[in-house]
Design an enzyme around this catalytic site. Structure first.
Site, PDB file in Angstrom:
ATOM      1  N   GLU B  50       1.015  -1.283   0.067  1.00  0.00           N
ATOM      2  CA  GLU B  50       0.194  -0.200  -0.013  1.00  0.00           C
ATOM      3  C   GLU B  50       0.578   1.033   0.158  1.00  0.00           C
ATOM      4  O   GLU B  50       2.033   1.643   1.290  1.00  0.00           O
ATOM      5  CB  GLU B  50      -1.021   0.307   1.235  1.00  0.00           C
ATOM      6  CG  GLU B  50      -1.305  -0.142   1.704  1.00  0.00           C
ATOM      7  CD  GLU B  50      -2.558  -0.870   2.586  1.00  0.00           C
ATOM      8  OE1 GLU B  50      -3.800  -1.883   2.646  1.00  0.00           O
ATOM      9  OE2 GLU B  50      -2.419  -0.271   3.164  1.00  0.00           O
ATOM     10  N   ASP B  61      -5.236   8.797  11.635  1.00  0.00           N
ATOM     11  CA  ASP B  61      -3.677   8.227  11.344  1.00  0.00           C
ATOM     12  C   ASP B  61      -3.030   9.243  12.739  1.00  0.00           C
ATOM     13  O   ASP B  61      -2.937   9.852  13.031  1.00  0.00           O
ATOM     14  CB  ASP B  61      -2.377   9.083   9.941  1.00  0.00           C
ATOM     15  CG  ASP B  61      -2.822   7.552   9.144  1.00  0.00           C
ATOM     16  OD1 ASP B  61      -2.785   6.880   8.919  1.00  0.00           O
ATOM     17  OD2 ASP B  61      -3.266   9.317   7.585  1.00  0.00           O
TER      18      ASP B  61
END
Lengths: 401, 278
Positions: B50, B61
């Site tokens: 990814e 995040d």
């Protein structure tokens, strides 16, 4: 634009869309909680018991209704329009933010949450969140950019005095944008027991709808008050626009009245270069930030721009999606006033009326200073959304009296 | 024609193996070293990679991936440069590549242009963190037209109905988020992951990869009986941060170490997880 939304309908925003704008762009973990929030909110929206409880708090705790005050000396000085000030600055905690905080905190209570998360720019929403958390016995965590903590130091202490924990955000431009990102990260982690009390008409559905509904009271009162005072509708409404909650609160009740013009005033900052202002309607373009599709300040690669304004509360890269729609439809116009104009407006209102406005609201006053002289015979209502007490340090430094 | 991602799963299933999926931020710490990292990951048997596209507001995040994005953005990394980076990787490797992004950089680039350029540069699909299934149709349409995979996330908070919709819109695999919260390493796996994985099986025959908080071989060993693949992100990104001079060497070592978790659990070998759960 091929979708012509019915902006005057009661249902505007109920589905999460304001024309092309709004929506719900969020990490999957938050999607179901957002839907639960939506259904809980829609249930209390028409619940007489809830609305009664809220009205009672707005009246006895926050100090509603607020006066609609005719600023005669300012009006005379400018020599044109009659200027009325909607005195949201007189509310408990010093700004319109308390209207929304009381509503959402009551909702959070009903949803069985124990902990409130909030973000703040100028600190007014943080103070209001800390206040309602004390009142209704929530644990409260407020995220605030480091830059804002320094420039709104007094509000940081107020929040702590009220029992809230203020967490400094040190990423990026260290202002409201990063504070919202950090608050969302907290929520995504503690979604089970925490309620995210978003302070403006921003973010994923249902926030823009819900916050607008809780701020509608401003325009509802102003409409009755101006009819009582002048026997007619105003010619123009003026309000500053950061996310845009005080502006939509004033505008919403008049959207049906075609004769009423509306002006939202963004932060022009230091100039028109990207990064030097927070004028989304002039330097921005449609995109997604913090859960909603709306006008945002971004670069060619879709990275969110930093912004600047002397007023922390307007210093943000996205505008509320309902404003984006009203701007496209030209139902409201959006202008920008610079730091210098806002500071001068603050000084003038203080001298003319003995009212010290918040630097955010000073942008609206600056717009009126420009427009009123050529508007003889007209009636203006300006939303004086907050008081300037929190800004004394900045004013002292900038105005050099 | 199946994508490299689909072919990869087919091959792994035939061999009775699980997928090791690695996430790194594209252009961290800069483009040349990032290309080396990807090639080293592929070399060390990272089955699917990814590639994160940096964004200024990474709300999903934790601090490790936030810092990686900041490093990349500071070096001027952007979507066109990342697509070019993929082109360069493709000259040397056929490792399946999934672009991993927030929505706004892709909206700004244009959905149609993004899909065309993604397939042209040799990437295999995309996952958009903040694109909910409700808003996803225009994106999925463009990706399908270009024979690209679209991977969606399911979380412990997802209802059955949402899981079903995410499975319908996903190709390649379905990404299960192991716990509520942002990305980042954890000592212990969350106890919300098992019930979620159980629920998933009723709605999809797609391979399921699980991610968030996986950073040790023990985690892989614990998860392999229940999943088709595991995703490791923050641990790799942290390794790059700690060894910026020669990150490729160190991430390759880390992948070999993590993969030991697959062999530690020999009972799960040779059986597909779907069979185990059925």
């Amino acid at each position: 634009m091929n979708i012509k939304p019915d902006i005057t309908s009661e249902a505007s925003g109920l589905t999460g869309r304001f024309g092309l704008y709004g929506g719900r762009f969020a990490p999957e973990t938050l999607m179901q909680p957002l839907m639960e929030l939506e259904s809980s909110y829609l249930a209390v929206r028409t619940d007489i018991g809830f609305q009664k409880e809220l009205d009672n708090l707005l009246k006895l705790y926050a100090g509603r209704p607020t006066p609609l005050y005719y600023a005669s000396r300012l009006s005379e000085h400018l020599g044109g329009a009659k200027i009325y000030l909607k005195r949201e600055d007189l509310l408990h905690t010093g700004a319109h933010k308390i209207n929304n905080c009381l509503g959402q905190a009551l909702l959070a209570k009903r949803m069985g949450k124990r902990r409130i998360i909030a973000e703040t720019g100028a600190g007014q929403h943080g103070v209001a969140s800390a206040t309602v958390s004390a009142l209704l016995d929530f644990q409260c965590v407020v995220y605030m950019g480091e830059v804002d903590m320094a420039r709104q130091r007094l509000n940081v202490f107020r929040m702590r005095l009220l029992g809230a924990e203020v967490r400094a955000v040190t990423a990026g431009s260290r202002t409201l944008k990063e504070a919202i990102s950090e608050a969302m990260r907290d929520w995504v982690t503690n979604v089970e027991d925490s309620y995210y009390l978003l302070g403006s008409v921003l973010g994923p559905h249902p926030y823009p709808l819900m916050v607008r509904d809780f701020q509608r009271v401003i325009g509802q009162e102003a409409r009755q008050q101006i009819m009582a005072a002048e026997g007619r509708l105003p010619d123009r409404l003026v309000a500053c626009v950061g996310g845009g909650s005080n502006a939509i609160g004033l505008f919403y009740e008049f959207l049906n009245d075609e004769s009423v013009a509306m002006t939202g005033v963004e932060a022009g900052g230091r100039g028109f270069e990207l990064g030097q202002h927070a004028s989304r309607f002039h330097g921005g373009s449609p995109g997604v930030l913090h859960g909603a599709y709306t006008y945002i300040l971004q670069d060619d690669m879709g990275q969110i721009s930093t912004t600047h304004s002397v007023s922390a509360g307007l210093d943000y890269a996205a505008v509320g999606p309902e404003h984006a729609m009203l701007g496209d439809l030209k139902r409201a116009e959006y202008t920008a006033r610079t730091d210098a104009e806002a500071l001068e407006a603050c000084r003038l209102l203080s001298r003319m009326e003995g009212i010290i406005p918040a630097l955010e609201s000073s942008h609206a006053i600056a717009e009126v200073i420009e427009r009123a002289p050529s508007a003889k015979g007209q009636v203006f209502i300006v939303n004086l959304s907050g008081r300037g007490d929190k800004d004394m340090e900045i004013l002292e430094r900038e105005l050099k009296l | 024609m199946p994508t490299r991602i689909v072919e990869c799963w087919n091959k792994l299933h035939q061999q009775g193996e699980k997928a090791f999926i690695g996430f790194v931020m594209a252009g961290d710490p800069d483009i040349p070293r990032s290309i080396d990292v990807v090639l080293a990951l592929a070399e060390a048997k990272t089955d699917i990679i990814e590639l994160g596209i940096p964004f200024s507001e990474p709300i999903a995040d934790g601090p490790v991936i936030q810092r990686a994005g900041e490093r990349a953005l500071k070096n001027g990394v952007n979507l066109p440069l990342i697509l070019d980076m993929v082109r360069q990787i493709r000259k040397k490797s056929d490792v399946p590549l999934l672009l991993f992004s927030y929505l706004n950089p892709i909206l700004r680039y244009g959905l149609e242009r993004f899909a065309k350029d993604t397939v042209a540069c040799g990437a295999d699909g995309a996952l958009i963190t903040d694109l909910s299934v409700e808003e996803a149709d225009p994106f999925v349409t463009q990706m399908r037209l270009n024979n690209l995979d679209t991977v969606f996330l399911v979380a412990p908070t997802s209802t059955d109905e949402r899981i079903k919709r995410a499975a319908e819109l996903s190709t390649g695999f379905l990404y299960a988020v192991s716990r509520t919260g942002v990305t980042g390493t954890r000592e212990q796996l969350s106890d919300t992951v098992t019930p979620l994985l159980r629920r998933l099986r009723a709605f999809t025959t797609l391979p399921v990869g699980v991610g968030f908080g996986i950073s040790r071989p023990e985690h892989l060993a614990q998860l392999t009986p229940m999943v088709d693949g595991v995703v490791v992100g923050s641990a790799l990104v942290r390794c790059i941060e700690d060894h910026q001079e020669n990150p490729a060497l160190h991430v390759a070592q880390m992948v070999r170490w993590l993969r030991e978790g697959f062999t530690a659990n020999s009972t799960s070998k040779g059986k597909s997880s779907s069979a185990n759960m059925a």
